[in-house]
Scaffold this active site. Sequence first.
Site, PDB file in Angstrom:
ATOM      1  N   ASN A 210       0.853  -1.201   0.000  1.00 39.04           N
ATOM      2  CA  ASN A 210       0.000   0.000   0.000  1.00 39.04           C
ATOM      3  C   ASN A 210       0.882   1.242   0.000  1.00 39.04           C
ATOM      4  OD1 ASN A 210       0.573   0.752   2.868  1.00 39.04           O
ATOM      5  ND2 ASN A 210      -0.335  -1.253   3.208  1.00 39.04           N
ATOM      6  N   ASP A 279      -4.357  -6.334   5.121  1.00 41.54           N
ATOM      7  CA  ASP A 279      -5.381  -7.179   5.737  1.00 41.54           C
ATOM      8  C   ASP A 279      -5.361  -8.593   5.154  1.00 41.54           C
ATOM      9  OD1 ASP A 279      -6.350  -5.262   7.499  1.00 41.54           O
ATOM     10  OD2 ASP A 279      -7.589  -4.336   5.946  1.00 41.54           O
ATOM     11  N   PHE A 323      -4.523   3.350  15.008  1.00 44.46           N
ATOM     12  CA  PHE A 323      -4.766   4.375  13.992  1.00 44.46           C
ATOM     13  C   PHE A 323      -5.889   3.884  13.106  1.00 44.46           C
ATOM     14  CE2 PHE A 323      -1.646   7.887  13.610  1.00 44.46           C
ATOM     15  CZ  PHE A 323      -0.985   7.659  14.806  1.00 44.46           C
TER      16      PHE A 323
HETATM   17  N1  CTP Z   1      -3.900  -3.217  12.173  1.00 43.84           N
HETATM   18  C1  CTP Z   1      -3.082  -4.236  12.597  1.00 43.84           C
HETATM   19  N2  CTP Z   1      -3.054  -5.423  11.911  1.00 43.84           N
HETATM   20  C2  CTP Z   1      -3.817  -5.597  10.841  1.00 43.84           C
HETATM   21  C3  CTP Z   1      -4.654  -4.550  10.373  1.00 43.84           C
HETATM   22  C4  CTP Z   1      -4.686  -3.368  11.070  1.00 43.84           C
HETATM   23  O1  CTP Z   1      -2.376  -4.076  13.596  1.00 43.84           O
HETATM   24  N3  CTP Z   1      -3.756  -6.767  10.193  1.00 43.84           N
HETATM   25  C5  CTP Z   1      -3.950  -1.963  12.949  1.00 43.84           C
HETATM   26  C6  CTP Z   1      -3.397  -0.752  12.243  1.00 43.84           C
HETATM   27  O2  CTP Z   1      -2.021  -0.594  12.514  1.00 43.84           O
HETATM   28  C7  CTP Z   1      -4.214   0.378  12.826  1.00 43.84           C
HETATM   29  C8  CTP Z   1      -5.554  -0.279  13.133  1.00 43.84           C
HETATM   30  O3  CTP Z   1      -5.303  -1.664  13.185  1.00 43.84           O
HETATM   31  O4  CTP Z   1      -3.688   0.837  14.048  1.00 43.84           O
HETATM   32  C9  CTP Z   1      -6.634   0.003  12.146  1.00 43.84           C
HETATM   33  O5  CTP Z   1      -6.195  -0.263  10.842  1.00 43.84           O
HETATM   34  P1  CTP Z   1      -7.116   0.040   9.573  1.00 43.84           P
HETATM   35  O6  CTP Z   1      -6.441  -0.458   8.354  1.00 43.84           O
HETATM   36  O7  CTP Z   1      -7.615   1.452   9.606  1.00 43.84           O
HETATM   37  O8  CTP Z   1      -8.377  -0.821   9.907  1.00 43.84           O
HETATM   38  P2  CTP Z   1      -8.680  -2.318   9.790  1.00 43.84           P
HETATM   39  O9  CTP Z   1      -8.793  -2.870  11.176  1.00 43.84           O
HETATM   40  O10 CTP Z   1      -7.707  -3.026   8.890  1.00 43.84           O
HETATM   41  O11 CTP Z   1     -10.131  -2.272   9.130  1.00 43.84           O
HETATM   42  P3  CTP Z   1     -10.570  -1.763   7.650  1.00 43.84           P
HETATM   43  O12 CTP Z   1      -9.387  -2.032   6.740  1.00 43.84           O
HETATM   44  O13 CTP Z   1     -11.749  -2.587   7.375  1.00 43.84           O
HETATM   45  O14 CTP Z   1     -10.904  -0.311   7.786  1.00 43.84           O
END
Ligand code: CTP
Length: 402
Positions: A210, A279, A323
Site C-alpha cells: 500500500n 489485511d 490508527f
Molecule cells: N492493524 C493491525 N493489523 C492488521 C490490520 C490493522 O495491527 N492486520 C492496525 C493498524 O495498525 C491500525 C488499526 O489496526 O492501528 C486500524 O487499521 P485500519 O487499516 O484502519 O483498519 P482495519 O482494522 O484493517 O479495518 P478496515 O481495513 O476494514 O478499515
Amino acid sequence: MQNQPIKKLVLGITGGIAAYKAAELVRLLVKAGIEVQVVMTEAARHFITPVTMQALSGRQVFTDMWDAAIPNGMPHIELSRQADAILVAPASADFMAKLVHGNADDLLSTLCLARECPLLVAPAMNRQMWENPATQRNVQQLQADGIAILGPDSGEQACGETGLGRMSEPEDLLEMLMAFQQPKLLKGKHILITAGPTVEAIDPVRAITNFSSGKMGYAIANVAHAMGAEVTLVSGPTQLKPPSQVELVNVVSAAQMLDAVMQRIGEQDVFISVAAVADYRPAKPGTQKIKKSEQSLTLELTPNKDILAEVARLPQAPFCVGFAAESENLLQHAETKRKKKGLPLLVANLVQESMGQDDASVVLLDDAGSHPLPRAGKNRIAQQLLQHIATMMHQQSSKAAT
Ligand code: CTP
C-alpha cells in the site's frame, strides 16, 4: 535550567572545516520556524563568510565585541538575553577549553559566559584531538556544568583520518535540539511502534502493498525518544532515514511484523500501531515467477492476523493505541473500530488528507470523546499524541492508586 521551547537561538560558529555544515544547519533551523542569530568567531570567518550566514538566517551576523549595531553597546548581554538557547556548532577543541575555564576574549565566548539560557555544543575536530585526554576532561567538565554535548559523529574526516570527532550532520543536530527541549513525560517507559506498509509476496518478483510512507510512525518514534522513552520501531519497508537512538526492527510481511511485535511486547508499557498492515496476503505465493498468459488471473487472498487486536487482547496488554485510516464517515467508523479492538485511544484520519504527506489532521478518540487536533506537521501531531498518552496513563495510574 528549565528547557523551554526554542524559538530564538544564537548559533555560534567557531573555526573548523565543519563550519560549512553550519550553513545547512541554519537553513534547517529557519525552516523549522526558529529565529537564528548567528555569531561567528574570527577563526570561523576563515572557513565561511558572514555574508552566507546572513543570507540564510536573514539577520545581521555578529563577530565583534565592539559592534556598534547593538544599541546599548553590550552585544554579549543583549544577544544572550534575547536567546532561548545557544548552540555552538561547530565547537572547536579550543573553544570547548575556553568554555571550561570561563575565558571571555571574544564575542561568542563572552556571551556564552553571560548567558542564562541553556548552552549546547556540537564538537568538531580531528580524531586525535577528540581522543586527547585534555579534550575528554573538558567534555566531562562541560557536562558537569550542565552543558549539553551533541555528537560528535564517527566517520571520514577532512584531515583524511577516520574515527570519532566530526560534527554531527545538520539534520541530526536539529533532531537533537528538538529532543533537548521536549519535556521528558515518558521517561522510563518502553514503547513499541509499528510503522510503514507491509509487503505480501505474490511470487518472487511481485507483491501486494500500500502507499503508506511510514512518516507518521517514524515521527512518533523520534518524539517518543525525545520525551525520554525507550523506543522500539518495527517497520515495514520505507525510504526513511532510521531514527537515531531507537531500536529499529525491519520486517517485510504482516506475519513477520506480528512475530517481531509478539517477541517484544512483554516488556512494553505502550503499543502504538501506526503500520498500514495488509489485511490479506496471497494464499499460495508462487515459488517461481508466474508466467503471463492470455487468461485472466485470479489471486486467492487469505486474511492476515490483526496485530493490534492480538496485542490488545493479551492478559497483560500494554496501553494500546490504534490508527484508523478512513475514506468516509471518519468518526463513526473510527469509534466502531476502537470499541471492536478494545482500545483506550485511537487516532483517526482521513486517508485523502494524510497518507504520504508531511502534515496531517487527526482526531483523537477515547472514552471521554473526540479531540480534534489542528492540521500540523507530523512531528507536532506526534508530540500532541504522546502528551495525550502520557496524561491518560498518568490518570490511569492515579486512579489505580486510590
Ligand atoms: N492493524 C493491525 N493489523 C492488521 C490490520 C490493522 O495491527 N492486520 C492496525 C493498524 O495498525 C491500525 C488499526 O489496526 O492501528 C486500524 O487499521 P485500519 O487499516 O484502519 O483498519 P482495519 O482494522 O484493517 O479495518 P478496515 O481495513 O476494514 O478499515
